[in-house]
Scaffold this active site. Structure first.
Site, PDB file in Angstrom:
ATOM      1  CE  LYS A  50      -1.630   1.411   4.097  1.00  0.00           C
ATOM      2  NZ  LYS A  50      -1.206   2.762   4.522  1.00  0.00           N
ATOM      3  CG  ASN A  51       2.339   2.686   3.575  1.00  0.00           C
ATOM      4  OD1 ASN A  51       1.172   3.018   3.382  1.00  0.00           O
ATOM      5  ND2 ASN A  51       2.803   2.392   4.780  1.00  0.00           N
TER       6      ASN A  51
ATOM      7  CB  CYS B 201      -5.464  10.284  11.431  1.00  0.00           C
ATOM      8  SG  CYS B 201      -3.856   9.597  11.691  1.00  0.00           S
TER       9      CYS B 201
ATOM     10  NE  ARG C 272       0.644  10.058  10.151  1.00  0.00           N
ATOM     11  CZ  ARG C 272       0.184   9.180   9.276  1.00  0.00           C
ATOM     12  NH1 ARG C 272      -1.072   8.815   9.304  1.00  0.00           N
ATOM     13  NH2 ARG C 272       0.972   8.658   8.368  1.00  0.00           N
TER      14      ARG C 272
ATOM     15  CG  ASP D 144       3.219   1.180   9.887  1.00  0.00           C
ATOM     16  OD1 ASP D 144       2.453   2.084  10.225  1.00  0.00           O
ATOM     17  OD2 ASP D 144       4.278   1.373   9.268  1.00  0.00           O
TER      18      ASP D 144
ATOM     19  NE  ARG E 222      -7.711   4.881   5.260  1.00  0.00           N
ATOM     20  CZ  ARG E 222      -8.354   5.976   4.908  1.00  0.00           C
ATOM     21  NH1 ARG E 222      -9.616   6.130   5.234  1.00  0.00           N
ATOM     22  NH2 ARG E 222      -7.752   6.917   4.245  1.00  0.00           N
TER      23      ARG E 222
HETATM   24  N1  EPU Z   1       6.733  14.094  10.963  1.00  0.00           N
HETATM   25  C1  EPU Z   1       6.829  15.429  11.284  1.00  0.00           C
HETATM   26  N2  EPU Z   1       6.788  16.342  10.277  1.00  0.00           N
HETATM   27  C2  EPU Z   1       6.645  15.980   8.966  1.00  0.00           C
HETATM   28  C3  EPU Z   1       6.547  14.609   8.642  1.00  0.00           C
HETATM   29  C4  EPU Z   1       6.597  13.687   9.672  1.00  0.00           C
HETATM   30  O1  EPU Z   1       6.959  15.788  12.450  1.00  0.00           O
HETATM   31  O2  EPU Z   1       6.603  16.866   8.105  1.00  0.00           O
HETATM   32  C5  EPU Z   1       6.781  13.099  12.048  1.00  0.00           C
HETATM   33  C6  EPU Z   1       5.441  12.360  12.175  1.00  0.00           C
HETATM   34  O3  EPU Z   1       4.513  13.093  12.926  1.00  0.00           O
HETATM   35  C7  EPU Z   1       5.865  11.071  12.841  1.00  0.00           C
HETATM   36  C8  EPU Z   1       7.247  10.830  12.242  1.00  0.00           C
HETATM   37  O4  EPU Z   1       7.688  12.080  11.715  1.00  0.00           O
HETATM   38  O5  EPU Z   1       5.970  11.272  14.209  1.00  0.00           O
HETATM   39  C9  EPU Z   1       7.295   9.781  11.172  1.00  0.00           C
HETATM   40  O6  EPU Z   1       6.372  10.083  10.172  1.00  0.00           O
HETATM   41  P1  EPU Z   1       6.619   9.699   8.652  1.00  0.00           P
HETATM   42  O7  EPU Z   1       6.647  10.956   7.870  1.00  0.00           O
HETATM   43  O8  EPU Z   1       7.780   8.772   8.559  1.00  0.00           O
HETATM   44  O9  EPU Z   1       5.321   8.913   8.343  1.00  0.00           O
HETATM   45  P2  EPU Z   1       4.430   9.031   7.086  1.00  0.00           P
HETATM   46  O10 EPU Z   1       5.272   9.153   5.868  1.00  0.00           O
HETATM   47  O11 EPU Z   1       3.362  10.033   7.295  1.00  0.00           O
HETATM   48  C10 EPU Z   1       4.426   6.526   6.506  1.00  0.00           C
HETATM   49  C11 EPU Z   1       3.375   5.467   6.356  1.00  0.00           C
HETATM   50  C12 EPU Z   1       2.828   5.102   7.705  1.00  0.00           C
HETATM   51  C13 EPU Z   1       3.983   4.630   8.586  1.00  0.00           C
HETATM   52  C14 EPU Z   1       5.096   5.685   8.657  1.00  0.00           C
HETATM   53  C15 EPU Z   1       6.301   5.238   9.429  1.00  0.00           C
HETATM   54  C16 EPU Z   1       2.363   5.974   4.232  1.00  0.00           C
HETATM   55  C17 EPU Z   1       1.149   6.349   3.504  1.00  0.00           C
HETATM   56  N3  EPU Z   1       2.272   5.961   5.547  1.00  0.00           N
HETATM   57  O12 EPU Z   1       3.755   7.619   7.084  1.00  0.00           O
HETATM   58  O13 EPU Z   1       1.942   4.018   7.471  1.00  0.00           O
HETATM   59  O14 EPU Z   1       3.489   4.401   9.888  1.00  0.00           O
HETATM   60  O15 EPU Z   1       5.502   6.049   7.319  1.00  0.00           O
HETATM   61  O16 EPU Z   1       6.884   4.148   8.818  1.00  0.00           O
HETATM   62  O17 EPU Z   1       3.370   5.631   3.623  1.00  0.00           O
HETATM   63  C18 EPU Z   1       0.159   2.595   7.940  1.00  0.00           C
HETATM   64  O18 EPU Z   1       0.430   2.000   6.882  1.00  0.00           O
HETATM   65  O19 EPU Z   1      -0.625   2.133   8.801  1.00  0.00           O
HETATM   66  C19 EPU Z   1       0.808   3.876   8.216  1.00  0.00           C
HETATM   67  C20 EPU Z   1       0.356   4.746   9.102  1.00  0.00           C
END
Ligand code: EPU
Length: 428
Positions: A22-23, A116, A121, A304, A396
């Site tokens: 998915k991701n 969420c 986030r 996750d 999802r």
């Molecule tokens: N963060 C910030 N600022 C930003 C971006 C991130 O503070 O601009 C923080 C977030 O709040 C969090 C941390 O950095 O505390 C990590 O977030 P990250 O950006 O790595 O997560 P993401 O890209 O939003 C993806 C996956 C998530 C998975 C995380 C960590 C997707 C669509 N989502 O999220 O997947 O948990 O990486 O590996 O790729 C899931 O599949 O259930 C899911 C939530």
């Protein structure tokens, strides 16, 4: 609304193939528009998040068609557009369209992604990175506005190795003038897969999968064909379900090295595994031991699978502790597992799990995707019947989860209520 009815207490057994990630699919769908023409993606999981993302692409002029498990995206007519606010709020990766759209159309307006239940986030790393690349970005009335004639390569340091920010900025920089270096980049496999896809389009991305990624900007990228690799998070969920039901389950289409953290923690708890090149078999006979788990960016223990792992540890002997370091409130599963007889307390970012003999079936509600997966896993092991509501969250990230568990011998069905109209949950 529909729900799942699970009659638990039966060990799972058999083999299962993991679907496309998915991701990875969501990250690649943000990047297909960097090329001008037709991209073909294979092994695309037919998930609600993926469909929402495809609809969003259409709002910006792409033409999307499905052919069996493949998705064909024609990005010839990408143009400025108005993204539907509700759609943008449904999936966080809608925001990752901002940079690629900017590179194609020079001016973009996109609503801010919503909150969420797993944490705040924010998108500050994304915005700061785009500004470093020369974009003017501001938020007004809940809408992000971005403008730039030609993006320019820059050095970008991420305060945290964010998977999404690494993917977004890496993709955007492929069309910037000059070189971009991202320091403290995420090294998740999904980042490497995206870099492979971009390089197949003619980009020059080096170092993906390490904490320093260099992107040599190009004038244009060429659409390509790509097959989405399997979903390591889904694989992890099936391995945990096999162990929790004291079953014997082979998960195929999985890379054992991507499961190293999960496997070593589960081994510590007493689960046994057999590994092949692209398959893992889980065997769990006796009652497991309690362990301590701390979520970390890859290759650490993945956030996750933290929630399904908590379900597994509810019946381990002694007291386990899970510390969630990535998201401040990924705890929606705790109260629901306690309804099933678990004994979990939350202290700050830790779940303290006192192992109980067994879980009992109950009526529970999923509050986010992985909390939902945890409840399914718990229901499979619990005595009696479990009803899981809020299953739109589960849809999802897991395509036909009921079919997957039934193939492993579970008594697991989707009950579609009369006139059911599936609602969309908040983002993953
Ligand atoms: N963060 C910030 N600022 C930003 C971006 C991130 O503070 O601009 C923080 C977030 O709040 C969090 C941390 O950095 O505390 C990590 O977030 P990250 O950006 O790595 O997560 P993401 O890209 O939003 C993806 C996956 C998530 C998975 C995380 C960590 C997707 C669509 N989502 O999220 O997947 O948990 O990486 O590996 O790729 C899931 O599949 O259930 C899911 C939530």
């Amino acid at each position: 609304m529909s729900h799942f009815r699970i009659k638990g207490g039966k060990p799972l057994s058999g083999e299962i193939n993991v679907a496309g990630s998915k991701n990875t699919a969501l990250a690649i769908l943000s990047s297909v528009i960097l090329g001008d023409g037709v991209t073909m993606l294979h092994n695309v999981p037919n998930l609600s998040d993926v469909r929402v993302k495809a609809n969003l692409l259409e709002k910006f002029g792409a033409k999307v068609t499905w052919r069996e498990g493949s998705m064909i995206i024609d990005s010839t007519d990408i143009q400025q557009g108005e993204a539907d606010e509700d759609a943008v709020r449904k999936i966080r990766t809608s925001f990752y369209l901002l940079g690629p759209l900017l590179a194609r159309t020079k001016e973009v307006r996109i609503p801010a992604p919503g909150g969420c239940q797993i944490g705040a986030r924010p998108v500050d790393f994304h915005v700061k990175g785009l500004v470093r690349l020369g974009a003017e970005v501001y938020l007004e009335g809940g809408i992000y506005h971005a403008r730039c004639d030609r993006l320019k390569g820059a050095e970008i340091y991420l305060d945290f190795p964010s998977a999404g920010a690494t993917q977004h900025l890496m993709a955007t920089a492929t069309l910037a003038e000059g070189h971009t270096i991202i320091y403290n980049a995420a090294i998740e496999p999904e980042v490497t897969y995206l870099a492979d896809f971009l390089n197949q389009m003619g980009a020059r991305v080096e170092g993906a999968g390490t904490s320093t990624v260099t992107i040599h900007g190009r004038e244009a990228l060429t659409p390509t064909q790509y097959s989405i690799p399997s979903d390591r998070l889904q694989a992890g969920t099936f391995l945990i379900a096999g162990a929790m039901t004291r079953g014997n389950v082979t998960v195929r289409g999985v890379l054992p090295e991507q499961q190293a953290a999960l496997i070593s923690k589960m081994r510590e708890a007493g689960v046994e595994f057999t590994e092949e090149n692209d398959a893992i078999t889980v065997h769990a006979g006796e009652r497991l031991n309690s362990i301590k788990v701390k979520t970390m960016p890859y290759p650490g223990f993945p956030t996750d699978v933290q929630q399904p792992m908590a379900a597994l540890l509810t019946t381990a002997l002694g007291t386990s502790v899970i510390e969630e370091t990535i998201y401040e409130s990924r705890i929606g599963h705790v109260q629901q597992l306690n309804r099933m007889g678990a004994d979990i307390a939350v202290e700050g970012r830790c779940a303290i799990i006192n192992g109980v003999e067994e879980l009992q079936g109950a009526s529970v509600v999923a509050s986010d995707l992985r909390a939902g997966a945890a409840l399914c896993v718990a229901g499979l092991a619990a005595t009696g019947e479990t009803t899981v509501k809020g299953i739109h969250f589960i849809d999802r990230g897991y395509e036909d989860i009921e079919g997957a568990f039934r193939a492993l011998g579970a008594d697991f069905e989707r009950v579609v209520e009369d006139g059911a109209k599936e609602e969309q949950g908040s983002e993953t």
